[in-house]
Design a protein around this motif. Structure first.
Motif, PDB file in Angstrom:
ATOM      1  N   GLY A  28      32.863  30.203  42.219  1.00 34.76           N
ATOM      2  CA  GLY A  28      34.091  29.546  41.797  1.00 34.76           C
ATOM      3  C   GLY A  28      35.310  30.440  41.662  1.00 34.76           C
ATOM      4  O   GLY A  28      36.373  29.976  41.241  1.00 34.76           O
ATOM      5  N   ALA A  29      35.189  31.714  42.009  1.00 29.50           N
ATOM      6  CA  ALA A  29      36.342  32.609  41.924  1.00 29.50           C
ATOM      7  C   ALA A  29      37.421  32.189  42.912  1.00 29.50           C
ATOM      8  O   ALA A  29      37.130  31.865  44.066  1.00 29.50           O
ATOM      9  CB  ALA A  29      35.914  34.045  42.199  1.00 29.50           C
ATOM     10  N   GLU A  30      38.665  32.194  42.449  1.00 27.57           N
ATOM     11  CA  GLU A  30      39.793  31.854  43.305  1.00 27.57           C
ATOM     12  C   GLU A  30      40.349  33.083  44.012  1.00 27.57           C
ATOM     13  O   GLU A  30      41.127  32.966  44.958  1.00 27.57           O
ATOM     14  CB  GLU A  30      40.886  31.184  42.479  1.00 27.57           C
ATOM     15  CG  GLU A  30      40.426  29.900  41.806  1.00 27.57           C
ATOM     16  CD  GLU A  30      41.448  29.371  40.813  1.00 27.57           C
ATOM     17  OE1 GLU A  30      42.648  29.383  41.151  1.00 27.57           O
ATOM     18  OE2 GLU A  30      41.053  28.984  39.704  1.00 27.57           O
ATOM     19  N   GLY A  31      39.978  34.248  43.539  1.00 22.08           N
ATOM     20  CA  GLY A  31      40.398  35.500  44.147  1.00 22.08           C
ATOM     21  C   GLY A  31      39.499  36.610  43.658  1.00 22.08           C
ATOM     22  O   GLY A  31      38.755  36.452  42.690  1.00 22.08           O
ATOM     23  N   VAL A  32      39.548  37.741  44.344  1.00 20.15           N
ATOM     24  CA  VAL A  32      38.672  38.866  44.011  1.00 20.15           C
ATOM     25  C   VAL A  32      39.514  40.107  43.756  1.00 20.15           C
ATOM     26  O   VAL A  32      40.458  40.397  44.502  1.00 20.15           O
ATOM     27  CB  VAL A  32      37.672  39.141  45.149  1.00 20.15           C
ATOM     28  CG1 VAL A  32      36.817  40.366  44.850  1.00 20.15           C
ATOM     29  CG2 VAL A  32      36.781  37.925  45.377  1.00 20.15           C
ATOM     30  N   ARG A  33      39.183  40.827  42.688  1.00 15.36           N
ATOM     31  CA  ARG A  33      39.867  42.071  42.348  1.00 15.36           C
ATOM     32  C   ARG A  33      38.846  43.193  42.231  1.00 15.36           C
ATOM     33  O   ARG A  33      37.713  42.979  41.809  1.00 15.36           O
ATOM     34  CB  ARG A  33      40.617  41.940  41.021  1.00 15.36           C
ATOM     35  CG  ARG A  33      41.675  40.858  41.020  1.00 15.36           C
ATOM     36  CD  ARG A  33      42.364  40.762  39.669  1.00 15.36           C
ATOM     37  NE  ARG A  33      43.284  39.632  39.661  1.00 15.36           N
ATOM     38  CZ  ARG A  33      43.365  38.722  38.706  1.00 15.36           C
ATOM     39  NH1 ARG A  33      42.564  38.818  37.650  1.00 15.36           N
ATOM     40  NH2 ARG A  33      44.222  37.740  38.769  1.00 15.36           N
ATOM     41  N   GLY A  34      39.277  44.387  42.585  1.00 17.50           N
ATOM     42  CA  GLY A  34      38.441  45.565  42.421  1.00 17.50           C
ATOM     43  C   GLY A  34      39.143  46.557  41.520  1.00 17.50           C
ATOM     44  O   GLY A  34      40.384  46.631  41.515  1.00 17.50           O
ATOM     45  N   PHE A  35      38.380  47.316  40.751  1.00 23.11           N
ATOM     46  CA  PHE A  35      38.940  48.268  39.797  1.00 23.11           C
ATOM     47  C   PHE A  35      38.371  49.652  40.072  1.00 23.11           C
ATOM     48  O   PHE A  35      37.158  49.816  40.260  1.00 23.11           O
ATOM     49  CB  PHE A  35      38.591  47.846  38.361  1.00 23.11           C
ATOM     50  CG  PHE A  35      39.098  46.478  38.005  1.00 23.11           C
ATOM     51  CD1 PHE A  35      40.308  46.328  37.350  1.00 23.11           C
ATOM     52  CD2 PHE A  35      38.390  45.338  38.346  1.00 23.11           C
ATOM     53  CE1 PHE A  35      40.793  45.063  37.024  1.00 23.11           C
ATOM     54  CE2 PHE A  35      38.859  44.073  38.032  1.00 23.11           C
ATOM     55  CZ  PHE A  35      40.072  43.936  37.372  1.00 23.11           C
ATOM     56  N   VAL A  36      39.238  50.649  40.072  1.00 24.46           N
ATOM     57  CA  VAL A  36      38.790  52.007  40.387  1.00 24.46           C
ATOM     58  C   VAL A  36      39.700  53.028  39.714  1.00 24.46           C
ATOM     59  O   VAL A  36      40.920  52.858  39.665  1.00 24.46           O
ATOM     60  CB  VAL A  36      38.751  52.228  41.917  1.00 24.46           C
ATOM     61  CG1 VAL A  36      40.088  51.930  42.544  1.00 24.46           C
ATOM     62  CG2 VAL A  36      38.282  53.622  42.277  1.00 24.46           C
TER      63      VAL A  36
ATOM     64  N   SER B  42      44.711  41.816  50.442  1.00 25.65           N
ATOM     65  CA  SER B  42      46.070  42.038  50.920  1.00 25.65           C
ATOM     66  C   SER B  42      46.888  40.769  51.084  1.00 25.65           C
ATOM     67  O   SER B  42      48.103  40.790  50.943  1.00 25.65           O
ATOM     68  CB  SER B  42      46.046  42.789  52.257  1.00 25.65           C
ATOM     69  OG  SER B  42      45.291  42.076  53.223  1.00 25.65           O
ATOM     70  N   ASP B  43      46.262  39.627  51.365  1.00 31.35           N
ATOM     71  CA  ASP B  43      47.041  38.411  51.560  1.00 31.35           C
ATOM     72  C   ASP B  43      47.632  37.870  50.265  1.00 31.35           C
ATOM     73  O   ASP B  43      48.497  37.003  50.280  1.00 31.35           O
ATOM     74  CB  ASP B  43      46.204  37.323  52.238  1.00 31.35           C
ATOM     75  CG  ASP B  43      44.966  36.947  51.440  1.00 31.35           C
ATOM     76  OD1 ASP B  43      44.574  37.733  50.560  1.00 31.35           O
ATOM     77  OD2 ASP B  43      44.399  35.883  51.706  1.00 31.35           O
ATOM     78  N   VAL B  44      47.167  38.391  49.120  1.00 31.51           N
ATOM     79  CA  VAL B  44      47.744  37.972  47.845  1.00 31.51           C
ATOM     80  C   VAL B  44      48.287  39.169  47.063  1.00 31.51           C
ATOM     81  O   VAL B  44      48.640  39.045  45.913  1.00 31.51           O
ATOM     82  CB  VAL B  44      46.704  37.232  46.974  1.00 31.51           C
ATOM     83  CG1 VAL B  44      46.296  35.933  47.649  1.00 31.51           C
ATOM     84  CG2 VAL B  44      45.495  38.100  46.695  1.00 31.51           C
ATOM     85  N   ALA B  45      48.361  40.314  47.703  1.00 37.59           N
ATOM     86  CA  ALA B  45      48.752  41.522  46.987  1.00 37.59           C
ATOM     87  C   ALA B  45      50.185  41.463  46.472  1.00 37.59           C
ATOM     88  O   ALA B  45      50.518  42.095  45.476  1.00 37.59           O
ATOM     89  CB  ALA B  45      48.586  42.746  47.892  1.00 37.59           C
ATOM     90  N   ASP B  46      51.041  40.686  47.145  1.00 37.71           N
ATOM     91  CA  ASP B  46      52.429  40.609  46.711  1.00 37.71           C
ATOM     92  C   ASP B  46      52.647  39.562  45.625  1.00 37.71           C
ATOM     93  O   ASP B  46      53.738  39.436  45.081  1.00 37.71           O
ATOM     94  CB  ASP B  46      53.336  40.280  47.911  1.00 37.71           C
ATOM     95  CG  ASP B  46      53.350  41.417  48.925  1.00 37.71           C
ATOM     96  OD1 ASP B  46      53.169  42.571  48.499  1.00 37.71           O
ATOM     97  OD2 ASP B  46      53.536  41.135  50.118  1.00 37.71           O
TER      98      ASP B  46
END
Length: 251
Positions: A116-124, A163-167
């Motif tokens: 159900g995630a609408e987007g994915v984020r990574g943390f580093v 990248s398609d939602v990075a902005d």
């Protein structure tokens, strides 16, 4: 190569792989004591079993010819915006360089979207050059930063989005008036999993320069306490957040 959800019976395997992976990736800029303390905090005791059994967690195990070779640790957070947060992509040191990290990322992303995630984020961590390069090479862009505590020191952690939602504005700030008449600005995109509902970072202004505290998503209050290990307890409804991980990155 088989990818499957980890179970409680995989607890020791996950703990062992996490130790190998972290030590191989962080020994160059974190001392051994800090790494050992962090591993004990995040994977020691019942922490790994609790992680696997949590309804909000997605722990994907990679098995090659019967041998576990890596795993990802992610979670689904948020209620206004449901996001998949990839906290760790662990790969055994002797299995690196053959594309396993890429396959693990791809399957983890698919699993989060299926949940159900609408987007994915990574943390580093900003200091993890390999981790930052990995996300950059796999279609992610750095959308922001945040500060985290590792031992007695504060480090910068980079936040990556596809990248398609990075902005896009990834934090979704909302002004909330408090009982005393002051206003706090709640960042619904900066969530931390709680026992009953997420906690959201709250700031004194939309500039997000000064942290006001943590906003409880269960009872809509900032009346809570946080200790030095990152544990949060809401004084109104009892919503709790366990000790936080000290880093989230590709390893």
């Amino acid at each position: 190569m088989e990818f499957r959800e980890a179970t409680a019976s995989d607890t020791e395997v996950l703990r062992s792989m996490a130790r190998e992976s972290v030590k191989a990736s962080y020994a160059s800029f974190l001392d051994e004591e800090t790494i050992d303390d962090a591993l004990a905090q995040w994977y020691g005791g019942d922490a790994t079993r609790d992680l696997v059994e949590s309804e909000d967690s997605v722990v994907l195990l990679a098995v090659d010819d019967g041998r576990p070779v890596g795993f990802s640790q992610s979670e689904i957070v948020g209620d206004r915006e449901t996001a998949g947060h990839i906290h760790w992509l662990h790969v055994r040191p002797d299995e690196r360089g053959a594309g396993l990290g890429s396959r693990l990322l791809t399957r983890t992303r698919e699993a989060l979207l299926d949940e159900g995630a609408e987007g994915v984020r990574g943390f580093v961590l900003a200091g993890n050059e390999d981790g930052n390069r990995f996300y950059d090479e796999h279609g992610f862009e750095r959308a922001g930063t945040r500060s985290i505590r590792i031992g007695d020191e504060t480090h910068t952690e980079n936040v990556y989005v596809e990248s398609d939602v990075a902005d896009a504005e990834w934090r979704a700030i909302e002004a909330r008036e408090l009982a005393d008449g002051t206003t706090a600005y709640v960042s619904y995109g900066e969530a931390a999993r709680g026992s009953q509902a997420p906690f959201y970072a709250a700031y004194e202004s939309t500039d997000e320069d000064e942290r006001y505290g943590w906003f409880c998503g269960n009872c809509d209050t900032l009346d809570n306490a946080m200790d030095s290990m990152g544990r949060i307890a809401c004084n109104v409804c009892g919503n709790k957040r366990k000790a936080t991980r000290w880093d989230a990155s590709y390893l």
